[in-house]
Design a protein around this motif. Structure first.
Motif, PDB file in Angstrom:
ATOM      1  N   ARG A  22      45.201  76.992 103.596  1.00  0.00           N
ATOM      2  CA  ARG A  22      44.278  76.528 103.272  1.00  0.00           C
ATOM      3  C   ARG A  22      43.340  75.654 104.493  1.00  0.00           C
ATOM      4  O   ARG A  22      42.327  75.261 104.503  1.00  0.00           O
ATOM      5  N   TRP A  69      41.421  89.211 101.801  1.00  0.00           N
ATOM      6  CA  TRP A  69      40.478  88.929 102.538  1.00  0.00           C
ATOM      7  C   TRP A  69      39.458  90.261 102.951  1.00  0.00           C
ATOM      8  O   TRP A  69      40.024  91.291 103.164  1.00  0.00           O
ATOM      9  N   ASN A 113      36.471  80.980 106.498  1.00  0.00           N
ATOM     10  CA  ASN A 113      35.512  80.497 105.399  1.00  0.00           C
ATOM     11  C   ASN A 113      36.291  79.901 104.481  1.00  0.00           C
ATOM     12  O   ASN A 113      35.631  78.761 103.644  1.00  0.00           O
ATOM     13  N   GLN A 114      37.628  80.122 104.202  1.00  0.00           N
ATOM     14  CA  GLN A 114      38.488  79.691 103.071  1.00  0.00           C
ATOM     15  C   GLN A 114      39.146  78.431 103.636  1.00  0.00           C
ATOM     16  O   GLN A 114      40.263  78.141 102.863  1.00  0.00           O
ATOM     17  N   THR A 115      39.098  77.954 104.780  1.00  0.00           N
ATOM     18  CA  THR A 115      39.998  76.818 105.227  1.00  0.00           C
ATOM     19  C   THR A 115      39.013  75.599 105.518  1.00  0.00           C
ATOM     20  O   THR A 115      37.977  75.545 105.846  1.00  0.00           O
ATOM     21  N   HIS A 145      36.133  86.050 107.069  1.00  0.00           N
ATOM     22  CA  HIS A 145      36.609  85.322 105.797  1.00  0.00           C
ATOM     23  C   HIS A 145      37.874  84.379 105.881  1.00  0.00           C
ATOM     24  O   HIS A 145      37.748  83.380 104.879  1.00  0.00           O
TER      25      HIS A 145
END
Length: 519
Positions: free
Chosen positions: A264, A165, A173-175, A170
């Motif tokens: 995730r 990360w 942002n990715q989940t 961030h």
């Protein structure tokens, strides 16, 4: 005349304390009195929106939950920046933004102060970056100085975020979405494989599942293949691909909060490999306490009274805490265990900062030098981490119960008592999940399955027999839940046969028509 070294150390310590007090007074004063505040778009979604618990709702749900109600976060201001740019402020900050060497005892008073300061800076930049995602604070004359402070704190507190990360913003942002996370090694495979199949085949849960393992040799390729070919929507994740290993050196319990972090999913049910559900776990995402607080926990059994080491340690560094803490069995000395971390329910969009603090407690230096010397593994680190970061959380108001059958005398327990594994109830006092597997004693050979006829509540546990001595709160298990248990046992019997073939190298993944596809 030269000043003696001891006098120098005392002078420096006094100076540091005075600086902390000066900063605290300034920070507190700036919080109370009016200050110019930036105007943000109401529709902007923040990376993290910690709930401010509605006390009316808390009271309405108080018969079913215990809530930790945290104070409103202290906002960051230009006056705070001015302080930290002063000589005194830089002296204070430099003491907070350090990474202790390996095997050097961490100072948890400083860690707590650093994390609460980090939270103020995170919230400050969350509003700014959510309004203008294209902004690079490091290149902005308006925000550069505060961003440098934020970056220094983040890198000292959470060095294992890098390089996967870029920064903590961030992570979310990715989940997205909801799912289940399990941490599995070769030794836990026998539990996890049966638990996953029971979720799919008995409870018909369609939640996606992530299986985390640490390194290549942690979970054999054949067992990884078993998960991905036998079940739909199950993925394998190697944790050290996402979290820096130098400051973590995972082994066992410590990986759990980091797996939560790396998942995730935005909304996560973390379950131990040996946890088995009696109801669809997706119901937990509809839980009222979870919806209100963002993190939902379960109580452990009441065991080993007069444990002072843990509470004394917490008092030594946590100067401010929620009203929940003094009312715990832990603080009252009636149990050395408070939380059972076999199932954790967390919305990272609400509780990410509390999770970061929990991960901090499970870093290699923190856990080996301090934390695991005062508590049993990762268990208490979840609520303590939330307390350090002042992130709200809730417990379902039911201490660890027992499920199994009536004792059979001798080492198996008194026939008037229910003996078996630890059980956790939902808010209606109905069995929800158990931990310890389906066996009477997972550590004793040959393995013997529980009969699953009764469950009991109480606080007087016989640790040796795993029975609850109280006999006034015994209930027969319903036919429906008994059948869930029996079906799970049949699944485990087949799993044992599959595992024998895996170990012998004769097991083959599915190559059947689509109507015989994985569950």
């Amino acid at each position: 005349m030269l000043t003696k070294p001891k006098t120098i150390r005392i002078t420096i310590a006094v100076f540091f304390v005075l600086c902390i007090l000066a900063f605290s007074a300034s920070f507190y004063r700036n919080t109370l009195f009016d200050r110019p505040r930036p105007i943000y778009k109401a529709e902007v979604e923040l990376h993290v929106s910690e709930p401010e618990l509605n006390l009316t709702k808390v009271k309405q749900l108080s018969q079913q939950y215990d809530f930790a109600v945290t104070p409103p976060p202290k906002p960051w201001s230009e006056k705070d920046l001015e302080f930290f740019q002063s000589i005194a402020g830089e002296t204070v900050f430099s003491q907070l933004a350090i990474i202790p060497e390996a095997h050097e005892t961490p100072d948890f008073t400083k860690i707590t102060a650093a994390e609460r300061l980090f939270k103020s800076l995170f919230n400050h930049f969350d509003k700014i970056l959510s309004n203008d995602p294209s902004l690079h604070p490091a290149n902005s004359s308006q925000h550069k100085a505060s961003w440098e402070l934020y970056t220094r704190l983040e890198r000292s507190l959470y060095p294992w975020l890098y390089p996967y990360w870029e920064n903590a913003f961030h992570i979310n942002n990715q989940t997205s979405g909801q799912g289940i996370v399990m941490c599995v090694g070769n030794n836990q495979f026998k539990f996890a494989a049966s638990s996953v199949r029971a979720l799919r085949q008995v409870l018909h849960s369609q939640l996606p599942i992530e299986i985390f393992y640490i390194r290549e040799n942690d979970l054999s390729p054949a067992k990884r293949t078993y998960f991905t070919t036998q079940f739909k929507n199950v993925s394998l994740v190697k944790l050290d691909d996402y979290v820096g290993e130098y400051y973590t050196r995972f082994g066992g319990w410590a990986m759990k909060p980091f797996a939560l972090l790396a998942s995730r999913f935005s909304e996560v049910i973390m379950m131990d490999a040996d946890a088995f559900f009696f109801q669809d776990p997706a119901l937990l995402f509809q839980d009222k306490g979870y919806a209100l607080a963002g993190s939902l926990f379960f109580y452990d059994r009441t065991l080993f009274a007069n444990w002072e080491k843990g509470p004394d340690w917490l008092r030594s560094f946590l100067s401010t805490m929620t009203s929940f803490v003094p009312n715990t069995r832990w603080f009252k000395g009636t149990s050395s265990h408070e939380q059972e971390s076999g199932v954790i329910v967390m919305n990272k969009k609400k509780s990410l900062l509390g999770l970061l603090a929990t991960c901090k407690l499970n870093g290699i230096t923190e856990r080996d030098e301090v934390v695991y010397k005062h508590i049993h593994g990762d268990k208490e680190t979840f609520w303590i981490g939330h307390e350090m970061m002042q992130t709200p959380y809730a417990f379902i108001k039911s201490f660890g119960a027992v499920i199994g059958n009536m004792g059979r005398g001798g080492e198996d327990g008194d026939p008037t008592q229910v003996c078996g594994n630890q059980l956790h109830l939902d808010t209606e006092q109905v069995p929800l999940w158990l931990n310890g597997g389906l066996y009477r004693d997972k550590h004793k050979q040959p393995l013997e399955y529980l009969n699953f006829t009764h469950f009991a509540q109480g606080n007087d546990w016989d640790f040796q027999t795993s029975c609850i001595r109280e006999t006034n709160r015994i209930s027969a298990l319903s036919k429906t839940l008994h059948q869930v248990a029996m079906d799970s046992i049949q699944i485990d019997i087949q799993r044992a046969k599959d595992e024998e073939m895996i170990d012998a190298g004769t097991w083959k993944p599915f190559s059947l028509p689509s109507d015989k596809a994985p569950l």
